[in-house]
Structure formats: structure tokens, C-alpha cells
Design a protein around this motif. Structure first.
Motif, PDB file in Angstrom:
ATOM      1  N   PRO A  37       0.831  -1.197   0.000  1.00  0.00           N
ATOM      2  CA  PRO A  37       0.000   0.000   0.000  1.00  0.00           C
ATOM      3  C   PRO A  37       0.870   1.254   0.000  1.00  0.00           C
ATOM      4  O   PRO A  37       1.942   1.289   0.598  1.00  0.00           O
ATOM      5  CB  PRO A  37      -0.787  -0.125   1.305  1.00  0.00           C
ATOM      6  CG  PRO A  37       0.068  -0.975   2.190  1.00  0.00           C
ATOM      7  CD  PRO A  37       0.753  -1.940   1.274  1.00  0.00           C
ATOM      8  N   ILE A  50      -0.924   7.081   7.220  1.00  0.00           N
ATOM      9  CA  ILE A  50      -2.247   6.557   6.872  1.00  0.00           C
ATOM     10  C   ILE A  50      -3.155   7.679   6.388  1.00  0.00           C
ATOM     11  O   ILE A  50      -2.948   8.860   6.718  1.00  0.00           O
ATOM     12  CB  ILE A  50      -2.908   5.821   8.059  1.00  0.00           C
ATOM     13  CG1 ILE A  50      -3.380   6.813   9.133  1.00  0.00           C
ATOM     14  CG2 ILE A  50      -1.974   4.798   8.650  1.00  0.00           C
ATOM     15  CD1 ILE A  50      -4.299   6.199  10.169  1.00  0.00           C
ATOM     16  N   ALA A  51      -4.157   7.320   5.607  1.00  0.00           N
ATOM     17  CA  ALA A  51      -5.130   8.295   5.107  1.00  0.00           C
ATOM     18  C   ALA A  51      -6.179   8.547   6.191  1.00  0.00           C
ATOM     19  O   ALA A  51      -6.839   7.608   6.647  1.00  0.00           O
ATOM     20  CB  ALA A  51      -5.793   7.765   3.843  1.00  0.00           C
ATOM     21  N   LYS A  54      -9.840   7.460   5.360  1.00  0.00           N
ATOM     22  CA  LYS A  54     -10.054   6.099   4.887  1.00  0.00           C
ATOM     23  C   LYS A  54     -10.397   5.181   6.054  1.00  0.00           C
ATOM     24  O   LYS A  54      -9.605   5.028   6.989  1.00  0.00           O
ATOM     25  CB  LYS A  54      -8.800   5.592   4.174  1.00  0.00           C
ATOM     26  CG  LYS A  54      -9.026   4.353   3.321  1.00  0.00           C
ATOM     27  CD  LYS A  54      -7.796   4.083   2.456  1.00  0.00           C
ATOM     28  CE  LYS A  54      -8.050   2.908   1.511  1.00  0.00           C
ATOM     29  NZ  LYS A  54      -6.858   2.659   0.642  1.00  0.00           N
ATOM     30  N   PHE A  56     -11.395   1.629   8.230  1.00  0.00           N
ATOM     31  CA  PHE A  56     -10.946   0.235   8.245  1.00  0.00           C
ATOM     32  C   PHE A  56     -11.837  -0.564   9.189  1.00  0.00           C
ATOM     33  O   PHE A  56     -12.638  -0.004   9.948  1.00  0.00           O
ATOM     34  CB  PHE A  56      -9.467   0.102   8.618  1.00  0.00           C
ATOM     35  CG  PHE A  56      -9.094   0.603   9.992  1.00  0.00           C
ATOM     36  CD1 PHE A  56      -9.244  -0.185  11.122  1.00  0.00           C
ATOM     37  CD2 PHE A  56      -8.558   1.881  10.143  1.00  0.00           C
ATOM     38  CE1 PHE A  56      -8.889   0.271  12.378  1.00  0.00           C
ATOM     39  CE2 PHE A  56      -8.187   2.346  11.397  1.00  0.00           C
ATOM     40  CZ  PHE A  56      -8.353   1.537  12.516  1.00  0.00           C
ATOM     41  N   VAL A  85     -10.774   9.096  11.537  1.00  0.00           N
ATOM     42  CA  VAL A  85     -10.791   7.763  10.932  1.00  0.00           C
ATOM     43  C   VAL A  85     -11.955   6.958  11.483  1.00  0.00           C
ATOM     44  O   VAL A  85     -12.110   6.804  12.702  1.00  0.00           O
ATOM     45  CB  VAL A  85      -9.468   7.025  11.196  1.00  0.00           C
ATOM     46  CG1 VAL A  85      -9.533   5.608  10.637  1.00  0.00           C
ATOM     47  CG2 VAL A  85      -8.301   7.785  10.571  1.00  0.00           C
ATOM     48  N   GLU A 110      -9.567  -5.428   7.712  1.00  0.00           N
ATOM     49  CA  GLU A 110      -8.161  -5.065   7.905  1.00  0.00           C
ATOM     50  C   GLU A 110      -7.549  -5.838   9.075  1.00  0.00           C
ATOM     51  O   GLU A 110      -6.472  -6.412   8.951  1.00  0.00           O
ATOM     52  CB  GLU A 110      -8.029  -3.552   8.161  1.00  0.00           C
ATOM     53  CG  GLU A 110      -8.027  -2.697   6.912  1.00  0.00           C
ATOM     54  CD  GLU A 110      -9.391  -2.633   6.224  1.00  0.00           C
ATOM     55  OE1 GLU A 110      -9.436  -2.303   5.032  1.00  0.00           O
ATOM     56  OE2 GLU A 110     -10.417  -2.922   6.891  1.00  0.00           O
ATOM     57  N   ALA A 354      -8.521  -3.418   2.198  1.00  0.00           N
ATOM     58  CA  ALA A 354      -8.513  -2.112   1.541  1.00  0.00           C
ATOM     59  C   ALA A 354      -7.556  -1.118   2.190  1.00  0.00           C
ATOM     60  O   ALA A 354      -7.060  -0.217   1.528  1.00  0.00           O
ATOM     61  CB  ALA A 354      -9.934  -1.540   1.538  1.00  0.00           C
ATOM     62  N   ASN A 355      -7.293  -1.268   3.490  1.00  0.00           N
ATOM     63  CA  ASN A 355      -6.513  -0.262   4.197  1.00  0.00           C
ATOM     64  C   ASN A 355      -5.588  -0.899   5.241  1.00  0.00           C
ATOM     65  O   ASN A 355      -5.730  -0.670   6.445  1.00  0.00           O
ATOM     66  CB  ASN A 355      -7.462   0.735   4.866  1.00  0.00           C
ATOM     67  CG  ASN A 355      -6.740   1.924   5.487  1.00  0.00           C
ATOM     68  OD1 ASN A 355      -5.556   2.140   5.264  1.00  0.00           O
ATOM     69  ND2 ASN A 355      -7.473   2.697   6.281  1.00  0.00           N
ATOM     70  N   GLY A 358      -3.819   1.457   7.732  1.00  0.00           N
ATOM     71  CA  GLY A 358      -4.703   1.928   8.805  1.00  0.00           C
ATOM     72  C   GLY A 358      -4.771   0.915   9.929  1.00  0.00           C
ATOM     73  O   GLY A 358      -4.735   1.266  11.116  1.00  0.00           O
TER      74      GLY A 358
END
Length: 468
Positions: A37, A50-51, A54, A56, A85, A110, A354-355, A358
Motif C-alpha cells: 500500500p 495513513i489516510a 479512509k 478500516f 478515521v 483489515e 482495503a486499508n 490503517g
């Protein structure tokens, strides 16, 4: 064509109704790689980049620890640095049953708290490249001190147990310690010896309790016989040394006919024949533990989570305590006080989620000293985070377990086949249950396990791991 265990993991067990995965398994020793990632902007509060927008997901095993530690401790600590988050969390007692279809479909959560009788096969997941490499987490600055790396805040045993082929893929969050649990109140009131040093003393204790007519001497979770093979293997290592368990982990030829293994199995089969609580075979862990709380049985083998798991049914003044396994022979290789102490309650990040970054950042928050200390206070289980129990007032059971672990020093044991070769665990649990209930002799039990180990060793689809 016939399917191997690993092929079953990838196909029949995991395939959703909509389709199938590849017909053949990845060759043993290789794993499909997931693209790494991309990290975003890094900062002191966000070293993994980390975003913040986004979400998790975290799936928790709903067992002895419950999930209140997430909502009341870990999530608030994480939110201090990442308030925006969004985290979705669910709890289930059936980890593998719930998550295997999602892994097959390519939409795993995640974070997975992989524990319980229905835990996922970590060895197979590692072979298939399903677990995110947590090395970036270890190399990141710790939550509490940017000058100290995460790897330096957790025990060396956690680093060893969480590694597969040298890659740190699993975070064991608790420091497990196992022994024979009892009520200090009951033993003191009856004048029963609470710390038998020799096997003869332990058998005499069982006989005394049996003759008292007040309760049965011993029980274990009959429906989950791994609770019984734990002291059996710990005793084998105590008798013959840690090499006994290394031979088992390494699928060595004849590992299950080692003299120490036979001696331990023989001793515990005697307990099964003479001193078990009636009906043990048909009871699960909660039922046997509750029977102890109701003063129907004196002793049972379990891990340090017992006190917390039973807090709703434990009568006032019960006063949980634990003692280590007694010497079984006059020449045990490891001294009295040796204990099975292995980090557990495993968390891993799904590589194909996906993350994953995270999720890794959330694990970093879990390893903050504040998070670990509050976790210990809530669930009465030690943490792998160094200093997590400093200054805490511990419960009776945790105090007893902590003293036992401290007294053991370097005299600790553990085994790894349960994570490496889940079918070995399944076979051993089933065979041990039959041994304890007189349906297998020690020789038959040993032969059955040797055969299972040989089958795994010769199965080219099964990734082999090695313990030095």
C-alpha cells in the motif's frame, strides 16, 4: 482430483457461491504477493502515513476478553491522533467460519483478532500471502516515545512467536501463562495442598479430594481437549527438555514416541481414568469452569484469561489461584516451577484488505503503554508490552499467575505447531480427548500422532516451518 489441505483452504472451504479460485494450490514455499500500500504524508503523529479519511474494519474474537477493551480503551487511544478515521468493528465466536468466505472473495477486514477454537489457520494464511508484513510497524516510532521503536517496547517472545519464516506477520498481544487453577478459599478451608511439588503429591491430592466426597478432583474442557493437551505437552518438555517440543514442532520422525511424551501421556491418562469430574467429555470450557465456581470440581488446567472469562459467575471470596505442574519424575530436565508461557491473542492485518496501513497504525496505538495498562486492568491478563503492569493493583488470579511466571524465570516452554500446522492441532485435540476418556491407549495415541506428523511432513502442498 483429490485436494490437499492447502488446496481446500483456497478452494472448497473458502470459495463463495459466485465462483472459484485457481484450481491448484500455490506451491509450498511460495506465496502470491500483494502490492504494497502507498503511504501518504507522514508526521510525528502519523509515522505510517495513513489516510485520515479512509476507514478500516476490525473483527474481534468474542471470547474470554470480550470486546469492551476495543470500545473503551483502544479506540479512544487511537482517536487521540486520528479522530476522523472511521472504524467498523464486529465480534464473533466463529472467526474462521465468519471470515473464510470473505478472504476467498477478496474483501477481508483489515484487522483480525484470531483466537478461539475456530481460529483461522495462520500457517496456511502465511503460505498464501494473506497476512500483511508488520515490519514497518516494528520499525515505526512507538506511540509513547518517538525515540523508541515499536519493536523495543514488546517482549522478545512476542517477536519470535509472531514471525513466520523471519517475517513478523502476527502481533500476539497478551502474555499467556498456563497452570492448574483452583480456589484458594476451598483449598484453605479443606487443608488441601495447593502446590504439590511431585507427581506423587499431585495424585495424592486428587485422591484426598475424591475421598472427601465434596467435589470431583479434576476436569478440563471436554469438548475442547486442547485444554488438556497443553499440560500434557508442557509436562513432556519438563521431563525431557525443550528439545522435546522442538522435535514435535519440526515434524521430526518419532517425535510422539519420545520417552518424555509417553511418560507425560501415561500420567495424565491415569488422572483421566480415576479423577475426572463425571460428564467432563460432554462439557465445554464455560461449563467446566462454571462447575468449578459452583464448587463441583477442585482443579482445572487453563490459561490466565480464566479469571476474567468467569467474572460474571465467580462467587464472592472464591479467590482464584494457580500452581505450576509438579515434577513428574525424579530427574525432570526442567525444574519445579517451569510453566508454559507463550504470547497469545493473535492479531494480524489482512494483506489484501482495503486499508492495511490503517490497521497497522491501530496496532501501534494498541501497543501504547496507556492502552496496554488499561487493557491489563480490564481483562486481568498480562500484556506483551513492557512495563504494562507497573504500578497496577492486580486481581487475585492475575497476582498468582504473575508470581508464578516471575518465579519460572527462563524456565518456560511453548510449542508452535498450532499456528504452523492446524491439522496437527485438530488431530491432537481429538486424540487427547479419547485418551483421557479411555478410548485410546497411550500407545495408540502416540501412533496416531506420529502418523499425522508423517503425513504432514510428506505433503508437498504444506509449507514447512522450522524451529531452531
Amino acid at each position: 482430483m483429490s485436494l490437499s489441505r492447502r488446496e481446500l483452504l483456497r478452494s472448497a472451504v473458502l470459495i463463495p457461491a459466485a465462483g472459484a479460485l485457481a484450481a491448484c494450490a500455490t506451491p509450498a514455499g511460495t506465496a502470491p504477493s500483494a502490492s504494497a500500500p502507498a503511504a501518504g504524508v507522514k508526521s510525528a503523529a502519523n509515522p505510517l502515513g495513513i489516510a485520515e479519511d479512509k476507514p478500516f474494519e476490525l473483527v474481534i474474537f468474542d471470547g474470554g476478553l470480550g470486546d469492551k477493551y476495543f470500545t473503551d480503551i483502544h479506540q479512544p487511544v487511537f482517536a487521540k491522533n486520528h479522530a476522523k478515521v472511521q472504524i467498523k468493528h464486529t465480534a464473533t465466536k466463529e472467526i474462521a467460519k465468519t471470515l473464510q468466505p470473505r478472504f476467498a472473495a477478496g474483501n477481508p477486514p483489515e484487522i483480525v483478532h484470531n483466537s478461539g477454537a475456530n481460529a483461522m489457520d495462520l500457517g496456511a494464511l502465511a503460505q498464501d500471502g494473506q497476512m500483511f508484513d508488520l515490519t514497518p510497524l516494528l520499525d515505526a516510532p512507538s506511540w509513547d516515545d518517538p525515540k523508541v521503536k515499536v519493536r523495543d517496547t514488546i517482549s522478545a517472545a512476542a517477536l519470535e512467536v509472531g514471525s513466520f519464516d523471519g517475517k513478523f506477520s502476527v502481533l500476539p498481544y497478551t502474555q499467556g501463562v498456563y497452570g492448574i487453577w483452583y480456589s484458594r478459599k476451598v483449598f484453605e478451608e479443606n487443608g488441601w495442598q495447593a502446590d504439590p511439588k511431585t507427581w506423587d503429591e499431585f495424585v495424592a491430592l486428587c485422591e484426598t479430594i475424591k475421598k472427601s466426597g465434596k467435589m470431583a478432583p479434576f476436569t478440563y474442557a471436554g469438548k475442547h481437549p486442547q485444554y488438556m493437551y497443553e499440560p500434557m505437552l508442557t509436562h513432556a518438555a519438563k521431563i525431557g527438555g525443550i528439545e522435546v517440543l522442538k522435535n514435535i514442532d519440526n515434524l521430526a520422525d518419532g517425535a510422539w514416541t519420545q520417552e518424555a511424551v509417553i511418560a507425560s501421556a501415561t500420567g495424565w491418562a491415569e488422572v483421566g481414568a480415576k479423577y475426572l469430574m463425571q460428564g467432563t467429555a460432554g462439557l465445554d470450557h464455560v461449563q467446566t469452569q462454571t462447575a468449578q465456581n459452583k464448587y463441583k470440581v477442585a482443579m482445572l488446567p487453563c490459561g490466565v484469561w480464566l479469571e476474567n472469562e468467569q467474572k460474571s459467575s465467580t462467587p464472592e471470596g472464591f479467590d482464584y489461584a494457580v500452581f505450576p505442574l509438579p515434577d513428574m519424575t525424579g530427574s525432570d530436565a526442567m525444574p519445579y516451577g517451569t510453566v508454559h508461557a507463550k504470547p497469545g491473542e493473535n492479531f494480524f492485518i489482512s494483506a489484501k484488505s482495503a486499508n492495511p496501513l490503517g490497521g497497522a497504525e491501530f496496532l501501534r496505538a494498541m501497543l501504547a503503554k496507556e492502552a496496554a495498562s488499561k487493557f491489563v486492568q480490564m481483562v486481568n491478563v498480562p500484556s506483551v508490552v513492557k512495563g504494562a503492569t507497573d504500578g497496577l493493583q492486580l486481581t487475585p488470579g492475575l497476582t498468582s499467575a504473575t508470581k508464578m511466571l516471575s518465579a519460572a524465570g527462563d524456565n518456560t516452554t511453548f510449542y508452535r505447531f498450532r499456528e504452523w500446522y492446524l491439522p496437527m492441532h485438530d488431530e491432537l485435540a481429538a486424540a487427547t480427548g479419547q485418551l483421557m476418556n479411555g478410548k485410546l491407549t497411550v500407545a495408540q495415541w502416540s501412533e496416531r500422532m506420529n502418523k499425522k506428523a508423517a503425513d504432514l511432513k510428506s505433503d508437498s502442498s504444506v509449507k514447512k516451518y522450522s524451529r531452531a
